[in-house]
Design an enzyme around this catalytic site. Structure first.
Site, PDB file in Angstrom:
ATOM      1  N   THR A  36       3.572   6.299  -0.528  1.00 37.46           N
ATOM      2  CA  THR A  36       4.290   5.363  -1.407  1.00 37.46           C
ATOM      3  C   THR A  36       5.221   6.102  -2.373  1.00 37.46           C
ATOM      4  O   THR A  36       6.074   5.498  -3.004  1.00 37.46           O
ATOM      5  CB  THR A  36       3.300   4.489  -2.206  1.00 37.46           C
ATOM      6  OG1 THR A  36       2.257   5.322  -2.693  1.00 37.46           O
ATOM      7  CG2 THR A  36       2.707   3.416  -1.333  1.00 37.46           C
TER       8      THR A  36
ATOM      9  N   LYS B 149      -6.228  13.723   3.923  1.00 37.90           N
ATOM     10  CA  LYS B 149      -4.928  13.562   4.601  1.00 37.90           C
ATOM     11  C   LYS B 149      -4.578  14.730   5.528  1.00 37.90           C
ATOM     12  O   LYS B 149      -3.567  15.425   5.332  1.00 37.90           O
ATOM     13  CB  LYS B 149      -3.808  13.367   3.568  1.00 37.90           C
ATOM     14  CG  LYS B 149      -3.973  12.153   2.673  1.00 37.90           C
ATOM     15  CD  LYS B 149      -2.753  11.943   1.792  1.00 37.90           C
ATOM     16  CE  LYS B 149      -2.864  10.738   0.887  1.00 37.90           C
ATOM     17  NZ  LYS B 149      -3.749  10.937  -0.285  1.00 37.90           N
TER      18      LYS B 149
ATOM     19  N   ASP C  24      -1.931  18.713  11.000  1.00 40.80           N
ATOM     20  CA  ASP C  24      -1.774  20.057  11.564  1.00 40.80           C
ATOM     21  C   ASP C  24      -1.701  19.917  13.076  1.00 40.80           C
ATOM     22  O   ASP C  24      -1.608  18.791  13.583  1.00 40.80           O
ATOM     23  CB  ASP C  24      -2.964  20.942  11.123  1.00 40.80           C
ATOM     24  CG  ASP C  24      -2.605  22.421  11.052  1.00 40.80           C
ATOM     25  OD1 ASP C  24      -1.935  22.916  11.990  1.00 40.80           O
ATOM     26  OD2 ASP C  24      -2.982  23.087  10.076  1.00 40.80           O
TER      27      ASP C  24
ATOM     28  N   LYS D 100     -13.650   7.305  -3.958  1.00 47.36           N
ATOM     29  CA  LYS D 100     -12.728   8.132  -3.177  1.00 47.36           C
ATOM     30  C   LYS D 100     -12.709   9.538  -3.761  1.00 47.36           C
ATOM     31  O   LYS D 100     -12.473   9.719  -4.949  1.00 47.36           O
ATOM     32  CB  LYS D 100     -11.321   7.542  -3.201  1.00 47.36           C
ATOM     33  CG  LYS D 100     -10.320   8.368  -2.399  1.00 47.36           C
ATOM     34  CD  LYS D 100      -8.980   7.670  -2.270  1.00 47.36           C
ATOM     35  CE  LYS D 100      -8.033   7.930  -3.409  1.00 47.36           C
ATOM     36  NZ  LYS D 100      -7.522   9.313  -3.510  1.00 47.36           N
TER      37      LYS D 100
ATOM     38  N   ARG E 225      -6.521   4.901 -12.161  1.00 48.27           N
ATOM     39  CA  ARG E 225      -6.393   4.796 -13.619  1.00 48.27           C
ATOM     40  C   ARG E 225      -6.689   3.438 -14.249  1.00 48.27           C
ATOM     41  O   ARG E 225      -7.248   3.418 -15.359  1.00 48.27           O
ATOM     42  CB  ARG E 225      -5.012   5.322 -14.044  1.00 48.27           C
ATOM     43  CG  ARG E 225      -4.933   6.839 -13.907  1.00 48.27           C
ATOM     44  CD  ARG E 225      -3.514   7.333 -13.823  1.00 48.27           C
ATOM     45  NE  ARG E 225      -2.895   6.928 -12.561  1.00 48.27           N
ATOM     46  CZ  ARG E 225      -1.642   7.222 -12.229  1.00 48.27           C
ATOM     47  NH1 ARG E 225      -0.886   7.918 -13.050  1.00 48.27           N
ATOM     48  NH2 ARG E 225      -1.166   6.833 -11.061  1.00 48.27           N
TER      49      ARG E 225
ATOM     50  N   ASP F 275     -10.538  11.629   1.032  1.00 50.39           N
ATOM     51  CA  ASP F 275      -9.085  11.459   1.175  1.00 50.39           C
ATOM     52  C   ASP F 275      -8.404  12.832   1.227  1.00 50.39           C
ATOM     53  O   ASP F 275      -7.847  13.300   0.240  1.00 50.39           O
ATOM     54  CB  ASP F 275      -8.607  10.631  -0.036  1.00 50.39           C
ATOM     55  CG  ASP F 275      -7.113  10.398  -0.068  1.00 50.39           C
ATOM     56  OD1 ASP F 275      -6.457  10.521   0.980  1.00 50.39           O
ATOM     57  OD2 ASP F 275      -6.602  10.068  -1.158  1.00 50.39           O
TER      58      ASP F 275
HETATM   59  O1  C5P Z   1      -4.493   5.885 -10.665  1.00 50.70           O
HETATM   60  P1  C5P Z   1      -4.004   5.142  -9.454  1.00 50.70           P
HETATM   61  O2  C5P Z   1      -4.604   3.746  -9.334  1.00 50.70           O
HETATM   62  O3  C5P Z   1      -2.513   5.145  -9.324  1.00 50.70           O
HETATM   63  O4  C5P Z   1      -4.620   5.986  -8.232  1.00 50.70           O
HETATM   64  C1  C5P Z   1      -4.310   5.696  -6.897  1.00 50.70           C
HETATM   65  C2  C5P Z   1      -5.030   6.651  -5.992  1.00 50.70           C
HETATM   66  O5  C5P Z   1      -4.589   6.392  -4.655  1.00 50.70           O
HETATM   67  C3  C5P Z   1      -4.754   8.124  -6.245  1.00 50.70           C
HETATM   68  O6  C5P Z   1      -5.959   8.829  -5.931  1.00 50.70           O
HETATM   69  C4  C5P Z   1      -3.663   8.464  -5.276  1.00 50.70           C
HETATM   70  O7  C5P Z   1      -3.712   9.804  -4.860  1.00 50.70           O
HETATM   71  C5  C5P Z   1      -3.998   7.546  -4.111  1.00 50.70           C
HETATM   72  N1  C5P Z   1      -2.857   7.227  -3.253  1.00 50.70           N
HETATM   73  C6  C5P Z   1      -1.714   6.576  -3.696  1.00 50.70           C
HETATM   74  N2  C5P Z   1      -0.675   6.296  -2.834  1.00 50.70           N
HETATM   75  C7  C5P Z   1      -0.756   6.643  -1.554  1.00 50.70           C
HETATM   76  C8  C5P Z   1      -1.897   7.304  -1.088  1.00 50.70           C
HETATM   77  C9  C5P Z   1      -2.936   7.572  -1.972  1.00 50.70           C
HETATM   78  O8  C5P Z   1      -1.615   6.230  -4.862  1.00 50.70           O
HETATM   79  N3  C5P Z   1       0.222   6.328  -0.726  1.00 50.70           N
END
Ligand code: C5P
Length: 231
Positions: free
Chosen positions: A119, A61, A64, A32, A210, A59
């Site tokens: 979220t 998003k 507009d 991603k 992460r 990604d």
């Molecule tokens: O590090 P982690 O597993 O929390 O990363 C989650 C990824 O998913 C990040 O790139 C974050 O921007 C993305 N994301 C998210 N929640 C959302 C939409 C996207 O955590 N609702």
């Protein structure tokens, strides 16, 4: 519909990204590319990852007016990514325009996903600031139905909401879910999380950042995700 693990490449530039991906010798993970990497490196980041053989979820998003989103999606359609997304809050008209812009002259297009409710937005903020007097579950269900009726292929949602989306929109409507943590892992800033194994029933793709990128052994962490999620 094949299940897969998507690694969130939340890096500041391509040097870090390529160094990270060079650890993977035997597999080519679906990746991603988010705003940070795309705004730093531009389309060349996508071209490079394509050259390296990765599938890509771009990604960005989009949100507009319909005409602007349609034209932006037309540009993204030429980048040859596998998935891209927009905010369902942009309305059905915006999502319909996006589908039109994204569709290439030969009728093909990347998978298009709609973000329902981030979220990071809880019900309290939704009521107080966005003036939406509903539960998060109601909003997610309604936004997902709007997205489906506009021709969008699925949604990005919390794994805890994927079941509601499948019930409302059918099993072929994609659910792509971030917020994944190992049972013995750290939460970081994510609040509503679940494990790869628990996401398995209602998610088609999990997005993992992460727990893989910050692991001592990212390849082992990736394999653990694949094993738990894909079985
Ligand atoms: O590090 P982690 O597993 O929390 O990363 C989650 C990824 O998913 C990040 O790139 C974050 O921007 C993305 N994301 C998210 N929640 C959302 C939409 C996207 O955590 N609702």
């Amino acid at each position: 519909m094949g299940k897969d693990v998507i690694i969130a490449l939340d890096f500041a530039g391509m040097d870090d990204t390529v160094a990270f991906l060079s650890q993977f010798k035997d597999e080519k993970p679906f990746v991603k590319v988010g705003m940070e990497l795309f705004y730093a490196e531009g389309p060349s980041a996508v071209h490079k990852l394509r050259e390296m053989g990765h599938k890509i979820f771009l990604d960005l998003k989009l949100h507009d007016i319909p005409n602007t989103v349609k034209k932006a999606m037309r540009v993204l359609s030429s980048l040859d990514v596998d998935m891209c997304n927009l905010h369902a809050a942009g309305t059905r008209a915006m999502m319909e325009a996006a589908v039109e812009g994204l569709t290439r002259p030969d009728g093909t297009r990347p998978i298009l996903l709609a973000v329902t409710q981030l979220t990071s937005t809880d019900e309290e903020r939704m009521r107080q600031e966005l003036l939406i007097p509903h539960t998060v579950a109601e909003v997610v269900e309604s936004y997902a139905a709007n997205a489906k009726s506009a021709g969008v292929d699925g949604v990005v949602c919390s794994p805890l909401e994927a079941k509601i989306v499948k019930a409302a929109c059918g099993k072929d409507f994609y659910t792509v879910t971030p917020g994944i943590r190992f049972a013995d892992g750290e939460l970081g800033d994510q609040k509503r999380v679940t494990t790869p194994a628990a996401a398995r029933e209602f998610s088609d793709y999990i997005v993992v950042g992460r727990p893989i990128t910050a692991a001592k052994d990212p390849v082992a962490a990736y394999r653990r995700c694949v094993n738990e999620f894909c079985g």
